[in-house]
Design a protein around this motif. Sequence first.
Motif, short mmCIF file in Angstrom:
data_model
loop_
_atom_site.label_atom_id
_atom_site.label_comp_id
_atom_site.label_asym_id
_atom_site.label_seq_id
_atom_site.Cartn_x
_atom_site.Cartn_y
_atom_site.Cartn_z
N LYS A 199 0.85 -1.19 0.00
CA LYS A 199 0.00 0.00 0.00
C LYS A 199 0.88 1.23 0.00
N LYS A 200 0.68 2.08 -0.99
CA LYS A 200 1.40 3.35 -1.09
C LYS A 200 0.36 4.46 -0.93
N GLU A 201 0.82 5.70 -0.87
CA GLU A 201 -0.11 6.80 -0.66
C GLU A 201 -1.15 6.90 -1.77
N GLN A 202 -0.73 6.72 -3.03
CA GLN A 202 -1.63 6.96 -4.16
C GLN A 202 -2.22 5.70 -4.78
N TYR A 203 -1.75 4.52 -4.38
CA TYR A 203 -2.22 3.29 -5.01
C TYR A 203 -1.94 2.08 -4.11
N ALA A 204 -2.60 0.98 -4.45
CA ALA A 204 -2.30 -0.32 -3.85
C ALA A 204 -1.75 -1.21 -4.97
N TYR A 205 -0.70 -1.95 -4.67
CA TYR A 205 -0.06 -2.82 -5.64
C TYR A 205 -0.27 -4.27 -5.20
N ILE A 206 -0.94 -5.02 -6.04
CA ILE A 206 -1.21 -6.43 -5.75
C ILE A 206 -0.37 -7.28 -6.70
N ASP A 207 0.50 -8.08 -6.14
CA ASP A 207 1.30 -9.00 -6.94
C ASP A 207 0.58 -10.35 -6.90
N LEU A 208 -0.19 -10.63 -7.96
CA LEU A 208 -1.00 -11.84 -8.03
C LEU A 208 -0.13 -13.01 -8.45
N GLU A 209 -0.07 -14.03 -7.62
CA GLU A 209 0.78 -15.19 -7.89
C GLU A 209 -0.09 -16.39 -8.25
N GLU A 210 -0.94 -16.19 -9.26
CA GLU A 210 -1.86 -17.24 -9.73
C GLU A 210 -1.71 -17.37 -11.24
N THR A 211 -1.65 -18.61 -11.74
CA THR A 211 -1.53 -18.81 -13.19
C THR A 211 -2.88 -18.63 -13.89
N ALA A 212 -3.97 -18.74 -13.14
CA ALA A 212 -5.30 -18.55 -13.72
C ALA A 212 -6.13 -17.63 -12.83
N PHE A 213 -6.77 -16.64 -13.45
CA PHE A 213 -7.70 -15.76 -12.74
C PHE A 213 -9.07 -16.44 -12.89
N ALA A 214 -9.24 -17.51 -12.13
CA ALA A 214 -10.40 -18.38 -12.30
C ALA A 214 -10.75 -19.04 -10.97
N ASN A 215 -11.87 -19.80 -10.98
CA ASN A 215 -12.35 -20.54 -9.82
C ASN A 215 -12.59 -19.61 -8.64
N GLU A 216 -11.88 -19.82 -7.51
CA GLU A 216 -12.11 -18.99 -6.32
C GLU A 216 -11.29 -17.69 -6.33
N VAL A 217 -10.34 -17.55 -7.23
CA VAL A 217 -9.46 -16.38 -7.26
C VAL A 217 -10.22 -15.07 -7.51
N PRO A 218 -11.11 -15.00 -8.51
CA PRO A 218 -11.82 -13.73 -8.73
C PRO A 218 -12.63 -13.25 -7.51
N ALA A 219 -13.30 -14.16 -6.82
CA ALA A 219 -14.07 -13.78 -5.64
C ALA A 219 -13.16 -13.23 -4.55
N ALA A 220 -12.03 -13.88 -4.34
CA ALA A 220 -11.07 -13.41 -3.33
C ALA A 220 -10.49 -12.06 -3.74
N PHE A 221 -10.23 -11.89 -5.05
CA PHE A 221 -9.71 -10.62 -5.57
C PHE A 221 -10.74 -9.50 -5.37
N GLU A 244 -12.12 -4.22 0.06
CA GLU A 244 -11.46 -3.85 1.31
C GLU A 244 -10.55 -2.63 1.07
N LEU A 245 -9.82 -2.66 -0.04
CA LEU A 245 -8.93 -1.54 -0.37
C LEU A 245 -9.72 -0.27 -0.68
N PHE A 246 -10.87 -0.40 -1.36
CA PHE A 246 -11.72 0.77 -1.64
C PHE A 246 -12.19 1.39 -0.33
N ARG A 247 -12.59 0.53 0.63
CA ARG A 247 -13.05 1.04 1.93
C ARG A 247 -11.93 1.79 2.65
N GLU A 248 -10.69 1.40 2.38
CA GLU A 248 -9.54 2.08 2.99
C GLU A 248 -9.15 3.34 2.23
N GLY A 249 -9.83 3.62 1.12
CA GLY A 249 -9.57 4.84 0.36
C GLY A 249 -8.69 4.67 -0.86
N PHE A 250 -8.39 3.44 -1.24
CA PHE A 250 -7.56 3.20 -2.44
C PHE A 250 -8.47 3.06 -3.67
#
Length: 140
Positions: free
Chosen positions: A7-29, A35-41
């Motif tokens: 988390k930086k002042e102007q953005y949040a950086y997510i390093d996604l370590e998944e080979t597929a954006f599928a199954n349970e990953v999108p819901a968790a993302f 959560e980040l939006f609620r924190e103001g990002f």
Amino acid sequence: MNHSLQKKEQYAYIDLEETAFANEVPAAFEEKSRELFREGFNNLIVNMQVTKSVDASGTAVLKKVNWLCKNDLGMLVIVTKDDDFIDLLESLKIPDLNILPTQEEAIDAVFMNNLENEFGAGDDDYDAEDYDNVSESSEP
């Protein structure tokens, strides 16, 4: 969802370590994004260098998170150099989705977007003052 978060002042950086954006990953993302939006990002940079595919639920989540960012004058930036994955993302036809090859370029894009938003807000005030001056000078 395997990821790391900075988390930086102007953005949040997510390093996604998944080979597929599928199954349970999108819901968790989506949950992490909200959560980040609620924190103001409202600017999210997502490193998807290792990601190779997106399923239908992943597409829906990317569209939703992109819309949430844009709606709050922020941006979602996907970082990848994989030409096949870039073609896949572009084929999803997500309006104004930003895809850039490096984290540095993504950070620059966020800063430029913030500057444009700041100058855009200033223009509205300036126009209102001009209108008031014209209205006053045209009175008899």
